[in-house]
Enzyme design. Structure first.
Site, PDB file in Angstrom:
ATOM      1  N   GLN A 179      -3.114   1.799  -0.347  1.00 16.25           N
ATOM      2  CA  GLN A 179      -2.121   3.432  -0.859  1.00 16.25           C
ATOM      3  C   GLN A 179      -1.538   4.351  -1.900  1.00 16.25           C
ATOM      4  O   GLN A 179      -2.013   5.550  -2.012  1.00 16.25           O
ATOM      5  CB  GLN A 179      -0.802   2.695  -0.221  1.00 16.25           C
ATOM      6  CG  GLN A 179      -0.527   2.553   1.636  1.00 16.25           C
ATOM      7  CD  GLN A 179       1.110   2.730   1.559  1.00 16.25           C
ATOM      8  OE1 GLN A 179       1.183   3.081   1.000  1.00 16.25           O
ATOM      9  NE2 GLN A 179       1.649   1.090   1.501  1.00 16.25           N
ATOM     10  N   GLY A 216       9.172   0.658  -1.384  1.00 11.66           N
ATOM     11  CA  GLY A 216       7.958   1.301  -1.139  1.00 11.66           C
ATOM     12  C   GLY A 216       7.219   1.884  -2.316  1.00 11.66           C
ATOM     13  O   GLY A 216       7.507   1.727  -3.361  1.00 11.66           O
ATOM     14  N   LYS A 261      -4.159  -5.795  -1.184  1.00 15.16           N
ATOM     15  CA  LYS A 261      -4.957  -5.333  -0.772  1.00 15.16           C
ATOM     16  C   LYS A 261      -4.253  -3.399  -0.397  1.00 15.16           C
ATOM     17  O   LYS A 261      -5.126  -2.132  -0.774  1.00 15.16           O
ATOM     18  CB  LYS A 261      -5.553  -5.915  -0.158  1.00 15.16           C
ATOM     19  CG  LYS A 261      -7.318  -5.157  -0.017  1.00 15.16           C
ATOM     20  CD  LYS A 261      -7.800  -5.631   1.374  1.00 15.16           C
ATOM     21  CE  LYS A 261      -9.087  -6.793   0.573  1.00 15.16           C
ATOM     22  NZ  LYS A 261     -10.168  -7.811   1.398  1.00 15.16           N
ATOM     23  N   GLU A 278       4.893   7.142  -1.649  1.00 11.79           N
ATOM     24  CA  GLU A 278       5.371   8.276  -2.460  1.00 11.79           C
ATOM     25  C   GLU A 278       4.696   8.602  -3.726  1.00 11.79           C
ATOM     26  O   GLU A 278       4.252   9.045  -3.997  1.00 11.79           O
ATOM     27  CB  GLU A 278       7.111   8.628  -2.029  1.00 11.79           C
ATOM     28  CG  GLU A 278       7.395   8.839  -0.552  1.00 11.79           C
ATOM     29  CD  GLU A 278       6.283   9.147   1.071  1.00 11.79           C
ATOM     30  OE1 GLU A 278       5.832  10.022   0.423  1.00 11.79           O
ATOM     31  OE2 GLU A 278       6.854   8.791   1.440  1.00 11.79           O
ATOM     32  N   ILE A 310       0.501   4.343  10.296  1.00 11.13           N
ATOM     33  CA  ILE A 310      -0.267   5.462   9.957  1.00 11.13           C
ATOM     34  C   ILE A 310      -1.142   4.854   9.104  1.00 11.13           C
ATOM     35  O   ILE A 310      -1.890   6.269   9.041  1.00 11.13           O
ATOM     36  CB  ILE A 310       0.977   6.708   9.907  1.00 11.13           C
ATOM     37  CG1 ILE A 310       1.508   6.393   8.379  1.00 11.13           C
ATOM     38  CG2 ILE A 310       1.482   6.760  10.990  1.00 11.13           C
ATOM     39  CD1 ILE A 310       2.435   7.890   7.307  1.00 11.13           C
ATOM     40  N   ASN A 318       1.404  -7.430  -0.222  1.00 12.08           N
ATOM     41  CA  ASN A 318      -0.662  -6.952  -0.047  1.00 12.08           C
ATOM     42  C   ASN A 318      -0.650  -6.588  -1.189  1.00 12.08           C
ATOM     43  O   ASN A 318      -1.030  -5.303  -0.791  1.00 12.08           O
ATOM     44  CB  ASN A 318      -0.516  -7.234   1.700  1.00 12.08           C
ATOM     45  CG  ASN A 318      -2.222  -6.865   2.424  1.00 12.08           C
ATOM     46  OD1 ASN A 318      -3.096  -6.581   1.173  1.00 12.08           O
ATOM     47  ND2 ASN A 318      -2.721  -7.410   2.998  1.00 12.08           N
TER      48      ASN A 318
END
Lengths: 327, 746
Positions: free
Chosen positions: B646, B710, B641, B713, B477, B639
């Site tokens: 994010q 992760g 970048k 969030e 996404i 990564n």
């Protein structure tokens, strides 16, 4: 969007005739507001008369005034050397409006004619006297954070959204109009109107009348000017409230002053009493605060816009302060 | 050094493998598929918020040019699975279920679809949709949470199951903060916020045969969407194909299926043509979920030397009248700080609105606004630096369950962020710093989110041209899933990333969960790794048949190079792919990777801290975020970048949450008055400083072999309170109801 006819005359008279003789025809120039309104079914013209072929985009630097064609783009006017030198307040106000992309499409005439951004006006399922006379004012008892504190009626409490018009009313501009009955000149302050019992009418233009140009007279306001716009994000948002301030200062004494507010009324709101108070006074914070208090007399808030009663004077002070130090 | 040599791609700031496709417009999104004989559908929404639909006047619409059908509850074909369709088991259980479009005459919320108009062009469908008039028997509606707060209830799932996480939680003494000598009790409100990804929700539905459905759909989970629609139409899952190769942002609003998707599938059935349906921006406010309006109360007590003695955190969130939506608003409060006495209570209010749906940092972002604001309020009461206050209440194991953290490098994050933002300039006394007309303040907010991992399967195949093709049904996404999987595969295989192709976004590919909850790299990453290892081992086995050196070689010594399988220790020892393929080397291997037992032994979380500097105008109350530093302990950064991207996106989302985002309903009509981007503001570039990101980048050995935890969030959780706290530090004004607009500061 309903089906509509589209014509693009190259003669001014043909354009005027096309709109004057057809009750369901309307002019279109940049279309930045009208097309949105049509997509949402709020404006449903049967005929669009595209005036982009008319030779109305010139900016003429005449002695004593600038004549800005109705089709001059907002971005062109804001970047024009003569405008920046002779009417920097206008350039500032234009650049405070919309986004670069919209300013590249929107015209001066269209900017003046944009409709309110009141949410109730934009929702066909909610009442709005401006959109559908007699249906009621949704904002009066509704969510009225963005709404008027001056000059409203119980039929409509919407505000005019233009930034450019706030500067133009302060600068004593004149609107040049051509219509079925010939040409006329409308002082900018009389161009837009208060809602009264007919909020469906935003301006005093007659059916078929076409804005051809705006005259902005030269004045002493080339240096101490500032357009202060308060909004919820740094760019690309309508004003919660805005102030156009222009001063002529000599030896720290205010010789002349112009002051107008946006986001507070159905029309750009000129603050004449505050201007009078400023003249002859020293350009100090005290003076500005006094003018701000005078300016706010008669303001009345609704459930969600009481903050404007305080934000108004603060913004006036900030605008005057910045203008006075803008040497 | 050896490890570095092996990990050449993991950690590198590799450009996105699909970046070129995206910037050139070649990437195809769900509304961009053109099929022969396509028809177009537009929804018509209810103008009332509650009641019954007694009729639909569609005559004018049916006569309008190009119209093929107007489908309503009164003439819709029966959807066979509407009575039995289940829910996505990978998501927390909800009570009730998504709205079943055209199933009955009930109106549950304003703008609920009452009809879908299908025409031969989108413009004609949109025009005709405006001609459709619903007839209603309205009933009294409720859309205001505070007015309904007296009817707040414990979620049914919690009532039924005492172990359900939405139950009341207590450790130590209940509401012990009330007994504290130094205590605070504050109420916080966040308004409804809407996801608004740039790409509008869209679906193209194509019945390829009476029992064979293909949909090009905006979804975060191709498998879950396939399951939903297979159930709706009583079809075997393999008869439904869901394609979501590219998704233009989602932030949670494509986590489950929505009525418009069902409408397009019904419409395609009725007109017997492929049907494309794209929501309008206005419908994105009303029909595909949002972060729910939530009221919270937080009580806290502490000792004079800054040890928290008790916290009580209560929350009431809104849900719809047909579904009980819950989220983990109170989770962070239970585990973030040492506190012997903690009570949490979660309640819902049913309103006549569309169901909410998880929005980035779901629950935690809401809860952190209360918790992290209260931390700042308490630090102020104690005359303590808020960073010092957090350090005094730092936990080395999970206070909720006593388990050790799998890893926790939050202190390192604190240190990194404090240095970069210039925390030492912060003054304890609010309103102490200014630059001319601008008041300056500093604030911080902490975020956390579970390092979730699920099962995932990846297929790996050596192609004749020497490329390795990897496939997985996961979606991307926007975080760069295909890119990081390519990096993981490159390092595992020893192959140039240009020789790797990772395909995703197709329900026919090997299984994976929905992209949500920051779990994709944790889950699909190890599956990619293991599939690549399996492929390598298989090729080694084949090579061993003709070359004894391979038969005895260690697994790690085998590497894929351009055209050959070779030994790292002796590159001259090699076998051409062509030879391997002759022996069946081009058959795909499929490996499923599952989480191990570590999840039971450890508490696994990612952590973040956001430090901000704000400037508040003394007269106009405008707030500018002048510095924003986000530091994360998210395990291994695959990564730098895309991970940084994010974090920055989450930070900007946090600026929106803090300063401008709010969807308002006029309760008299039950309708939103914020229905476009002129009324609902999201940050523009000028609202965001150059966000600085720093990662601790320490692997977590317990989540998976890659060490990832992760990011998605934690990028936003804690940003809004950091800004609110900085505004307090600048002005002395504590804003407890978001967003912090100028009117609240003058």
């Amino acid at each position: 969007m309903n089906q509509f006819q589209y014509v693009r005359p190259s003669k001014q008279q043909a354009a005027i005739d096309a709109v004057a003789k057809d009750p369901n025809a309307t002019f279109i120039a940049g279309g930045t507001n009208l097309v949105d309104l049509m997509k949402r079914g709020i404006a449903t013209p049967q005929k669009l008369v595209d005036i982009n072929r008319l030779p109305l985009a010139r900016i003429d630097a005449d002695p004593g005034k600038l004549r800005i064609g109705a089709l001059a783009l907002n971005s062109t006017v804001a970047d024009d050397k003569q405008v920046r030198e002779r009417q920097p307040l206008l350039a500032q106000a234009l650049n405070a409006g919309a986004s670069a992309q919209l300013r590249n499409m929107a015209t001066v005439g269209g900017n003046m004619l944009q409709r309110t951004r009141c949410s109730y006006f934009y929702d066909l399922a909610m009442p709005c006297n401006k959109r559908e006379p007699g249906s009621g004012c949704g904002a009066l008892e509704g969510i009225n954070r963005m709404h008027a504190i001056f000059g409203f009626s119980d039929k409509c409490i919407a505000v005019h959204p233009s930034d450019m018009s706030v500067a133009l009313v302060a600068l004593d501009a004149t609107v040049l109009v051509s219509g079925p009955k010939g040409e006329r000149r409308i002082p900018f302050i009389d161009f837009h109107r208060l809602p009264g019992d007919t909020p469906e009418k935003d301006t005093n233009l007659e059916k078929g009348e076409l804005i051809t140009a705006v005259d902005v007279p030269d004045g002493p306001f080339t240096k101490y000017v500032h357009y202060q716009k308060v909004r919820e994000r740094a760019s690309y948002a309508f004003a919660l409230l805005s102030v156009a301030a222009a001063l002529d200062i000599e030896n720290n004494t205010i010789k002349a002053a112009r002051l107008a507010m946006g986001g507070v009324a159905h029309k750009p709101w000129r603050l004449t009493a505050a201007e009078q108070l400023l003249v002859g006074k020293p350009a100090t914070e005290d003076t500005f605060r006094q003018a701000a208090e005078v300016a706010m007399q008669g303001a009345k808030a609704f459930k969600h816009n009481a903050y404007k009663i305080k934000l108004g004077p603060n913004t006036i002070v900030q605008a005057l302060r910045t203008a006075a130090s803008a040497a | 050094m050896k490890e570095q040599a092996q990990n050449k791609q993991i950690g590198a700031p590799m450009n996105r493998v699909d970046g070129h496709l995206k910037v050139t417009g070649a990437a195809k999104y769900s509304a961009e598929y053109e099929l022969p004989n396509m028809a177009y559908a537009v929804l018509v929404g209810s103008t009332i918020a509650k009641g019954r639909l007694t009729g639909v006047d569609a005559k004018a619409a049916e006569r309008a040019p190009g119209v093929l059908a107007v489908i309503t509850h009164f003439n819709s074909p029966k959807v066979p699975g509407f009575d039995t369709a289940g829910k996505d088991p990978s998501q927390p259980a909800t009570v009730g279920g998504p709205l079943k479009i055209f199933k009955d005459d009930k109106i549950h919320y304003s703008d609920q679809p009452i009809a879908v108009v299908v025409a031969d062009s989108w413009e004609r469908a949109r025009h005709a949709a405006r001609l459709v008039k619903g007839q209603y028997a309205p009933e009294k509606h409720k859309t205001n949470l505070e007015a309904g707060a007296s009817e707040a209830f414990l979620p049914t799932a919690a009532k039924k199951n005492p172990k359900h996480p939405m139950n009341d939680y207590q450790r130590g003494q209940a509401d012990a903060y009330k007994l504290g000598a130094i205590k605070l009790e504050s109420e916080y409100v966040i308004p409804t916020e809407v996801h608004h990804p740039m790409e509008l929700q869209a679906i193209t539905a194509h019945w390829e045969a009476a029992d064979k459905l293909t949909i090009y759909d905006k979804t975060q989970g191709t498998m879950a969407t396939r399951r939903d629609f297979a159930k709706e139409w009583n079809l075997p899952e393999e008869n439904v194909k869901v394609i979501a190769t590219f998704v233009g942002g989602a932030f949670g609003n494509a986590l489950h299926s929505w009525p418009h998707e069902s409408a397009a599938i019904i419409a395609a059935r009725v007109v017997n043509r492929p049907v494309k349906l794209m929501l309008t921006r206005e419908q994105m406010f009303t029909n595909v979920g949002y972060r729910p309006y939530t009221w919270q109360k937080l009580g806290m007590s502490a000792t004079p030397d800054g040890k928290i003695t008790a916290i009580t955190h209560e929350s009431i969130g809104q849900t719809s009248n047909y579904e009980e939506f819950t989220e983990s608003t109170l989770a962070q409060t239970r585990m973030m700080y040492q506190a012997p006495n903690v009570t949490t209570r979660y309640r819902l209010v049913s309103l006549d609105v569309c169901s909410p749906i998880w929005m980035r940092g779901p629950g935690e972002a809401t809860g952190a606004f209360a918790l992290e604001s209260a931390m700042d309020e308490m630090a102020h009461m104690l005359n303590l630096d808020p960073l010092e206050f957090r350090l005094r209440n730092y936990t080395d194991k999970d206070p909720e369950n006593g388990k050790p953290w799998s890893t926790k490098f939050l202190k390192e994050c604190y240190q990194l962020g404090a240095e970069r933002v210039g925390w030492s300039k912060r003054q304890l006394k609010p309103g102490s710093l200014r630059d001319g007309e601008w008041l300056i303040g500093y604030g911080m907010g902490v975020g956390t989110f579970g390092a979730h991992r699920g099962a995932a399967t990846v297929g790996a195949q050596l192609l004749a041209n020497g490329t390795v093709l990897l496939q997985c049904a996961t979606t991307d996404i926007g975080p760069g899933t295909g890119t990081v999987m390519t990096q993981i595969a490159a390092d595992t295989l020893g192959l140039d990333p240009k020789k790797i192709r990772f395909e995703l976004g197709n329900s026919s590919f090997p299984k994976a969960g929905t992209q949500g909850g920051s779990s994709t790299v944790n889950s699909v990453g190890p599956a990619t790794q293991e599939a690549c290892l399996a492929l390598k081992d298989k090729l080694r086995g084949l090579a061993g048949a003709s070359n004894a050196a391979f038969a005895s070689a260690k697994k790690e010594d085998v590497t894929l190079t351009d055209g050959y399988l070779a030994l790292s220790s002796n590159p001259a020892t090699r076998v051409a792919y062509a030879d391997l393929i002759k022996q069946g080397g081009d058959k795909a291997v499929m490996v499923e990777a599952r989480p191990g037992p570590e999840g039971q032994q450890y508490s696994m979380y990612s952590f973040s801290v956001h430090f901000v500097e704000v400037r508040v105008h003394e007269l106009t109350g405008e707030v500018r975020v002048s510095k924003l530093v986000s530091c994360a302990d998210a395990g291994t950064i695959v990564n730098e970048k895309t991970a940084g991207n994010q974090m920055k996106g989450g930070a900007v989302g946090g600026i929106g949450m803090a300063l401008m985002e709010a969807a308002h309903i006029d309760d008299r009509f039950g309708r939103y008055v914020t229905k476009d981007f002129a009324d609902y503001h999201v940050p523009v570039h000028a609202d965001s400083p150059a966000v600085e990101v720093a990662f601790v980048n320490q692997p977590d050995p317990h989540v998976n072999a890659l060490g990832t935890k992760g990011i998605g969030e934690i990028a936003i959780i804690g940003v809004a309170p950091a800004i609110a706290n900085a505004v307090f530090n600048a002005t002395g004004k504590r804003v407890r109801e978001l967003p912090i607009t100028p009117d609240k500061l003058i």
